[in-house]
Design an enzyme around this catalytic site. Structure first.
Site, PDB file in Angstrom:
ATOM      1  CG  ASP A 169      13.106  43.065 -32.469  1.00  0.00           C
ATOM      2  OD1 ASP A 169      12.036  42.958 -32.960  1.00  0.00           O
ATOM      3  OD2 ASP A 169      13.618  42.336 -31.608  1.00  0.00           O
ATOM      4  CB  CYS A 210       6.275  40.357 -32.754  1.00  0.00           C
ATOM      5  SG  CYS A 210       6.107  41.960 -32.047  1.00  0.00           S
TER       6      CYS A 210
HETATM    7  N1  SAH Z   1      15.622  43.698 -29.775  1.00  0.00           N
HETATM    8  C1  SAH Z   1      15.407  43.147 -28.499  1.00  0.00           C
HETATM    9  C2  SAH Z   1      13.826  43.717 -27.999  1.00  0.00           C
HETATM   10  C3  SAH Z   1      12.824  43.849 -29.009  1.00  0.00           C
HETATM   11  S1  SAH Z   1      11.418  44.267 -28.025  1.00  0.00           S
HETATM   12  C4  SAH Z   1      15.318  41.603 -28.398  1.00  0.00           C
HETATM   13  O1  SAH Z   1      14.957  40.962 -29.401  1.00  0.00           O
HETATM   14  O2  SAH Z   1      15.288  41.066 -27.335  1.00  0.00           O
HETATM   15  C5  SAH Z   1      11.087  45.901 -28.322  1.00  0.00           C
HETATM   16  C6  SAH Z   1      11.665  46.912 -27.434  1.00  0.00           C
HETATM   17  O3  SAH Z   1      11.565  47.916 -27.679  1.00  0.00           O
HETATM   18  C7  SAH Z   1      11.631  46.843 -26.123  1.00  0.00           C
HETATM   19  O4  SAH Z   1      12.662  46.645 -25.303  1.00  0.00           O
HETATM   20  C8  SAH Z   1      11.057  48.191 -25.701  1.00  0.00           C
HETATM   21  O5  SAH Z   1      11.472  48.784 -24.341  1.00  0.00           O
HETATM   22  C9  SAH Z   1      11.806  49.036 -26.777  1.00  0.00           C
HETATM   23  N2  SAH Z   1      10.983  50.244 -27.254  1.00  0.00           N
HETATM   24  C10 SAH Z   1       9.901  50.683 -27.462  1.00  0.00           C
HETATM   25  N3  SAH Z   1       9.518  51.789 -27.646  1.00  0.00           N
HETATM   26  C11 SAH Z   1      10.699  52.492 -27.934  1.00  0.00           C
HETATM   27  C12 SAH Z   1      10.908  53.711 -28.443  1.00  0.00           C
HETATM   28  N4  SAH Z   1      10.192  54.457 -28.583  1.00  0.00           N
HETATM   29  N5  SAH Z   1      12.164  53.708 -28.624  1.00  0.00           N
HETATM   30  C13 SAH Z   1      13.305  53.081 -28.247  1.00  0.00           C
HETATM   31  N6  SAH Z   1      13.023  51.750 -27.713  1.00  0.00           N
HETATM   32  C14 SAH Z   1      11.651  51.355 -27.674  1.00  0.00           C
END
Ligand code: SAH
Length: 391
Positions: A319, A346
């Site tokens: 996600d 999204c």
């Molecule tokens: N699955 C969760 C969050 C989705 S939003 C939910 O539905 O609530 C996307 C998430 O990816 C965010 O929490 C952000 O901090 C994280 N993120 C962004 N870049 C990333 C990366 N390179 N590695 C791991 N996480 C990351």
């Protein structure tokens, strides 16, 4: 395409829809909005497989559980509160937004009305004078808990006790108040420093029968009604048997992984944001979930490490943020070789790019389901289910 409920509610309109710009398609009927989103997703993604009908919202208003109001002063010197005009720093005065939880908008109006008697000035971005910059409110849809975050330009908050007392008297539904200090010249809403003024400093809410802790800075989906449907759909599409090991990549505060934990043997969550991982670990404890392990790392690096160690998993749920995943992540994913990938996105444009990459690497897109998480706006969420084509 028809939605069953599209005619059962009265259509609402917003007096500042043009000036604000936050709702790009609020001028269309909800039926038209979802037709447009369906078409957009089909145009981009039908080449992979026939896109299913969008999961629309029964009542497409007042859904946001995270509300942010910016404070300013109008030309006559009167305090205003509202939303930044899209792409600018001009505050459009808004008392009731069609997207916001109405309980939150009422509290914001009350706070604005209290400013004069407490001699609190709104912050001016140019002169950097004044105290109150923003108010952030997070509401629990099921728990009914409410957190108010007062974002001030200084930690010096005269008569704070009386202010909180007066606010609580007007709104006893508020369960916690947090002071956040942001004294930087920045477009970020929240600063680093926080102090709990009332209550626990966080709220909890229930989602898909699990309880989640939501702090001022945690990422949490903003439309709780549709999130429930989104996550349940994602888990239904994955059709777990119970003995799988799965990865929840970009897991945030652990929502999807914790919800999936009842359906699989083991969940490995990976997330870059340290605070989110802390929340995820707390959430696992809070729900007494013992088969979930969270890692605070870049998702791509983590996957590469797993691939190098020749670890395999049965499924990956991913996600990522709007920018989508990375080629390094996707390459490592194919080395780990999961049978199934459930991609929650999204942004259908980056989803298309990443699906193309996975198709080249031996995966087949089985199902695409759009979900309307953001009525009134042009954003659309999608779930894509992929499976490995066994060569
Ligand atoms: N699955 C969760 C969050 C989705 S939003 C939910 O539905 O609530 C996307 C998430 O990816 C965010 O929490 C952000 O901090 C994280 N993120 C962004 N870049 C990333 C990366 N390179 N590695 C791991 N996480 C990351």
């Amino acid at each position: 395409m028809q939605t069953e409920n599209s005619k059962t509610f009265e259509r609402r309109s917003c007096p500042v829809v043009k000036e604000c710009g936050g709702c790009q398609i609020q001028h269309l009927s909800y039926q038209k909005q979802i037709e447009m989103k369906q078409k957009q997703v089909e145009t981009l993604l039908n080449k992979f497989c026939k896109v299913k009908d969008i999961i629309a919202m029964d009542y497409p208003y007042y859904y946001r559980n995270k509300i942010h109001a910016t404070f300013d002063t109008d030309r006559k010197g009167k305090a205003i509160s509202g939303i930044y005009q899209a792409g600018t720093h001009k505050v459009v005065s808004v008392d009731s937004c069609l997207l916001h939880d109405q309980r939150a908008d009422n509290i914001i109006v009350s706070i604005r009305e209290m400013l004069r008697s407490f001699k609190i000035r709104t912050y001016n971005e140019d002169t950097r004078n004044g105290l109150l910059r923003h108010v952030l409110i997070r509401t629990g849809y099921n728990s009914k808990q409410i957190m108010v975050v007062l974002v001030l330009a200084s930690h010096v908050f005269p008569s704070r006790k009386n202010f909180i007392k007066a606010l609580m008297k007007k709104h006893p539904e508020i369960t916690t108040v947090v002071l956040n200090v942001n004294n930087k010249k920045t477009s970020m809403v929240l600063g680093q420093r926080e102090q709990v003024l009332y209550g626990k400093g966080f709220i909890e809410d229930t989602l898909c029968e699990k309880v989640f802790r939501i702090s001022p800075k945690s990422f949490y989906q903003v439309n709780p009604v549709q999130t429930d449907l989104l996550y349940n759909k994602a888990i239904e599409l994955a059709s777990f048997q119970g003995n799988e090991t799965i990865i929840d990549a970009y897991c945030g505060i652990g929502t999807i992984g914790l919800i999936a934990s009842d359906h699989v043997k083991k969940v490995i969550g990976v997330e870059l944001n340290r605070d989110a991982v802390k929340d995820a670990i707390n959430n696992a404890k809070r729900n007494n979930v013992k088969n979930v392990y969270f890692h605070n790392e870049d998702a791509g690096d983590f996957m590469i490490k797993m691939a190098r160690e020749k670890q395999s998993v049965d499924a990956v749920i991913m996600d990522p943020p709007r920018a989508g995943s990375t080629e390094a992540f996707l390459r490592a994913l194919t080395s780990i070789n999961p049978k199934k990938v459930v991609y929650i996105s999204c942004n259908p444009v980056t989803l298309k790019r990443d699906l193309e990459s996975l198709v080249k690497k031996g995966y087949q897109v089985q199902r695409i389901v759009p979900v309307d998480m953001f009525p009134g706006t042009s954003h659309v969420e999608c779930i894509a289910l992929m499976s490995r084509t066994d060569k």
